[in-house]
Structure formats: C-alpha cells, structure tokens
Design a protein around this motif. Sequence first.
Motif, PDB file in Angstrom:
ATOM      1  N   PRO A  73       0.764  -1.158  -0.036  1.00 42.04           N
ATOM      2  CA  PRO A  73       0.031  -0.052   0.043  1.00 42.04           C
ATOM      3  C   PRO A  73       0.841   1.198   0.063  1.00 42.04           C
ATOM      4  CG  PRO A  73      -0.731  -1.353   1.712  1.00 42.04           C
ATOM      5  CD  PRO A  73       0.512  -2.122   1.180  1.00 42.04           C
ATOM      6  N   SER A  74       1.973   1.164   0.528  1.00 43.45           N
ATOM      7  CA  SER A  74       2.827   2.402   0.835  1.00 43.45           C
ATOM      8  C   SER A  74       3.322   2.715  -0.612  1.00 43.45           C
ATOM      9  CB  SER A  74       3.974   2.328   1.853  1.00 43.45           C
ATOM     10  OG  SER A  74       3.582   2.288   3.092  1.00 43.45           O
ATOM     11  N   VAL A  75       3.891   1.654  -1.275  1.00 44.37           N
ATOM     12  CA  VAL A  75       4.342   2.162  -2.777  1.00 44.37           C
ATOM     13  C   VAL A  75       3.336   2.487  -3.586  1.00 44.37           C
ATOM     14  CG1 VAL A  75       5.545   0.843  -4.431  1.00 44.37           C
ATOM     15  CG2 VAL A  75       6.620   0.443  -2.289  1.00 44.37           C
ATOM     16  N   GLY A  76       2.156   1.649  -3.466  1.00 37.51           N
ATOM     17  CA  GLY A  76       1.068   2.191  -4.261  1.00 37.51           C
ATOM     18  C   GLY A  76       0.572   3.597  -4.293  1.00 37.51           C
ATOM     19  N   PHE A  77       0.459   3.989  -2.954  1.00 36.35           N
ATOM     20  CA  PHE A  77      -0.015   5.438  -2.467  1.00 36.35           C
ATOM     21  C   PHE A  77       1.097   6.407  -3.083  1.00 36.35           C
ATOM     22  CE2 PHE A  77      -3.071   3.452   0.581  1.00 36.35           C
ATOM     23  CZ  PHE A  77      -4.411   4.388   0.178  1.00 36.35           C
ATOM     24  N   TYR A  78       2.324   5.870  -3.075  1.00 38.83           N
ATOM     25  CA  TYR A  78       3.594   6.966  -3.341  1.00 38.83           C
ATOM     26  C   TYR A  78       3.367   7.154  -4.849  1.00 38.83           C
ATOM     27  CZ  TYR A  78       8.197   8.571  -4.625  1.00 38.83           C
ATOM     28  OH  TYR A  78       9.065   9.601  -5.115  1.00 38.83           O
ATOM     29  N   ALA A  79       2.852   5.859  -5.525  1.00 40.28           N
ATOM     30  CA  ALA A  79       3.128   6.079  -7.071  1.00 40.28           C
ATOM     31  C   ALA A  79       1.982   6.844  -7.203  1.00 40.28           C
ATOM     32  CB  ALA A  79       2.977   4.774  -7.588  1.00 40.28           C
ATOM     33  N   LEU A  80       0.864   6.662  -6.684  1.00 39.60           N
ATOM     34  CA  LEU A  80      -0.355   7.529  -6.987  1.00 39.60           C
ATOM     35  C   LEU A  80      -0.204   8.956  -6.747  1.00 39.60           C
ATOM     36  CD1 LEU A  80      -3.579   7.332  -7.571  1.00 39.60           C
ATOM     37  CD2 LEU A  80      -3.898   7.176  -5.206  1.00 39.60           C
ATOM     38  N   SER A  81       0.555   9.406  -5.734  1.00 35.82           N
ATOM     39  CA  SER A  81       0.481  10.774  -5.198  1.00 35.82           C
ATOM     40  C   SER A  81       1.752  11.488  -5.697  1.00 35.82           C
ATOM     41  CB  SER A  81       0.591  10.732  -3.836  1.00 35.82           C
ATOM     42  OG  SER A  81      -0.853  10.143  -3.214  1.00 35.82           O
ATOM     43  N   LYS A  82       2.953  11.062  -5.920  1.00 36.09           N
ATOM     44  CA  LYS A  82       3.907  11.484  -5.851  1.00 36.09           C
ATOM     45  C   LYS A  82       4.195  12.869  -7.135  1.00 36.09           C
ATOM     46  CE  LYS A  82       6.326   8.370  -9.236  1.00 36.09           C
ATOM     47  NZ  LYS A  82       7.330   7.814  -9.735  1.00 36.09           N
ATOM     48  N   ASN A  83       3.336  12.663  -7.843  1.00 38.51           N
ATOM     49  CA  ASN A  83       3.345  13.804  -9.157  1.00 38.51           C
ATOM     50  C   ASN A  83       2.481  14.979  -8.636  1.00 38.51           C
ATOM     51  OD1 ASN A  83       5.215  12.251 -10.725  1.00 38.51           O
ATOM     52  ND2 ASN A  83       3.431  11.220 -11.730  1.00 38.51           N
ATOM     53  N   ASP A  84       1.639  14.893  -7.587  1.00 35.12           N
ATOM     54  CA  ASP A  84       0.817  15.946  -7.176  1.00 35.12           C
ATOM     55  C   ASP A  84       1.515  16.695  -6.329  1.00 35.12           C
ATOM     56  OD1 ASP A  84      -1.252  17.694  -5.947  1.00 35.12           O
ATOM     57  OD2 ASP A  84      -2.648  16.096  -6.220  1.00 35.12           O
ATOM     58  N   PRO A  85       1.797  18.075  -6.913  1.00 39.10           N
ATOM     59  CA  PRO A  85       2.488  19.099  -6.155  1.00 39.10           C
ATOM     60  C   PRO A  85       2.028  19.391  -4.743  1.00 39.10           C
ATOM     61  CG  PRO A  85       1.154  20.224  -7.830  1.00 39.10           C
ATOM     62  CD  PRO A  85       1.015  18.861  -7.910  1.00 39.10           C
ATOM     63  N   ARG A  86       0.999  18.951  -4.468  1.00 39.39           N
ATOM     64  CA  ARG A  86       0.599  19.154  -2.899  1.00 39.39           C
ATOM     65  C   ARG A  86       0.986  18.258  -2.185  1.00 39.39           C
ATOM     66  NH1 ARG A  86      -5.718  18.027  -3.338  1.00 39.39           N
ATOM     67  NH2 ARG A  86      -4.846  16.488  -4.707  1.00 39.39           N
ATOM     68  N   TYR A  87       1.349  17.150  -2.725  1.00 33.96           N
ATOM     69  CA  TYR A  87       1.817  15.642  -1.863  1.00 33.96           C
ATOM     70  C   TYR A  87       3.416  16.461  -1.519  1.00 33.96           C
ATOM     71  CZ  TYR A  87       4.145  11.464  -0.936  1.00 33.96           C
ATOM     72  OH  TYR A  87       4.953  10.376  -0.221  1.00 33.96           O
ATOM     73  N   GLU A  88       4.064  17.121  -2.533  1.00 28.47           N
ATOM     74  CA  GLU A  88       5.517  17.596  -2.030  1.00 28.47           C
ATOM     75  C   GLU A  88       5.387  18.381  -1.030  1.00 28.47           C
ATOM     76  OE1 GLU A  88       8.546  16.659  -3.110  1.00 28.47           O
ATOM     77  OE2 GLU A  88       7.555  15.039  -4.154  1.00 28.47           O
ATOM     78  N   GLU A  89       4.299  19.436  -0.940  1.00 29.76           N
ATOM     79  CA  GLU A  89       4.269  20.379   0.257  1.00 29.76           C
ATOM     80  C   GLU A  89       3.892  19.838   1.481  1.00 29.76           C
ATOM     81  OE1 GLU A  89       1.277  22.939  -1.234  1.00 29.76           O
ATOM     82  OE2 GLU A  89       2.605  23.702  -2.987  1.00 29.76           O
ATOM     83  N   LEU A  90       3.574  18.604   1.673  1.00 32.87           N
ATOM     84  CA  LEU A  90       3.213  18.093   3.008  1.00 32.87           C
ATOM     85  C   LEU A  90       4.398  18.022   3.636  1.00 32.87           C
ATOM     86  CD1 LEU A  90       0.641  15.200   1.780  1.00 32.87           C
ATOM     87  CD2 LEU A  90       0.193  17.378   3.035  1.00 32.87           C
ATOM     88  N   PRO A  91       4.383  18.101   4.839  1.00 27.76           N
ATOM     89  CA  PRO A  91       5.623  18.080   6.052  1.00 27.76           C
ATOM     90  C   PRO A  91       5.854  16.382   5.945  1.00 27.76           C
ATOM     91  CG  PRO A  91       3.439  18.459   7.318  1.00 27.76           C
ATOM     92  CD  PRO A  91       3.226  18.550   5.725  1.00 27.76           C
ATOM     93  N   ARG A  92       7.154  16.360   6.318  1.00 25.11           N
ATOM     94  CA  ARG A  92       7.602  14.707   6.265  1.00 25.11           C
ATOM     95  C   ARG A  92       6.885  13.886   7.146  1.00 25.11           C
ATOM     96  NH1 ARG A  92       9.452  11.740   2.828  1.00 25.11           N
ATOM     97  NH2 ARG A  92      10.561  13.552   2.084  1.00 25.11           N
ATOM     98  N   TRP A  93       6.665  14.457   8.229  1.00 29.42           N
ATOM     99  CA  TRP A  93       5.981  13.494   9.424  1.00 29.42           C
ATOM    100  C   TRP A  93       4.517  12.953   8.800  1.00 29.42           C
ATOM    101  CZ3 TRP A  93       1.263  14.499  11.443  1.00 29.42           C
ATOM    102  CH2 TRP A  93       0.745  15.844  11.289  1.00 29.42           C
TER     103      TRP A  93
END
Length: 173
Positions: A73-93
């Motif tokens: 699920p982690s890899v799947g959610f990352y693949a789904l979200s990584k290109n969304d600029p909002r994802y990049e803006e989220l804090p690391r935690w």
Amino acid sequence: YEEAMMRSGFSARNVTLDFSRRGSAGKLWNMVTAFWNANKEDMTKFGREFTGREKGSNPMRAVIKAGIGLTLPSVGFYALSKNDPRYEELPRWQKDYFWIAAVPGYPIVRVPKPFLPGLIFGSLPVRLMEASEKKSMRPIKDFFTSLHEISIPGLMPTAMLPVVEWTTGYSFF
C-alpha cells in the motif's frame, strides 16, 4: 471448551498492543508522560514478533504479512501521489505516519499507518524509491531522523511540556 476460550482470550491480547503489559516503572512513568507505555509496547511487540520471541510468532510470516499489508500500500499510494504538487508540500511527518492519496481534483486523503512497523515497512521503501528518483540521500537521512524520533518515548513529563515550549519558544512537535 474452557481451554480453547482461555487460549482465544490470550490470543486476543496479541492482536494489537497489550496496554496492560507494563512493569512497575512503566506504570509510574506512564502516569507522568502521556503514551509512554504505548510507545514502549510498540517497540517491544515489534521486537518479539520479528525475532520469534513471541509465543507462536513466525518471523518470516511476519515479514511477508508486513510486506503485503504495509509495503505494497505504501508504494502504491506513493506512486499515485508523487506527481501531485500538494504531496510535495506536505510535511515529512505526515508522509511517514500516513498513507496519502493525493489525486488531482480531489481532496488529500490521509490514512494512518501503524507507528514503528509502518515506518520500517512502509516509509523506508518509499524513502528508498524517493532517494533513487531524486538522486539524493536526503530522504534516507530523513527516515533515520523519523526512526530516532519514534523510537524514544517522551522523557519530559507531559504537564511540563507547554511550559518548556513557551519558555524556550521551541515546539517539540
């Protein structure tokens, strides 16, 4: 019948963290620092489960279950979200402790991961993918920072935390 009921009762205590497990020092410290026992139990259960010290545990089965239930699920959610600029803006935690679904045109959805197993079997593979894609070691360094933060239960009494934060001007969050 009674023996089966007893076994099932004890097995039910192993489904999640056993909050009633604690020594005398743990009982005392848990009264002073919020969630201290839960953090300690997360560490010890993880250790018992993945080293085979837990009665009836199978480390290989635990790794396979964690791979299927946390890594995929982690890899799947990352693949789904990584290109969304909002994802990049989220804090690391948030990226460490939640599965994040950031689909353009929809609100961001956060689903909590289990703390230590979620970090090791969920966030670490994502950090490795991120480091490979960005050709940077920063995601891996950030992982070890998060691992350090989650592995040490709070030592400061919870009642003192707001006073210390206000006095120092530093948020321990």
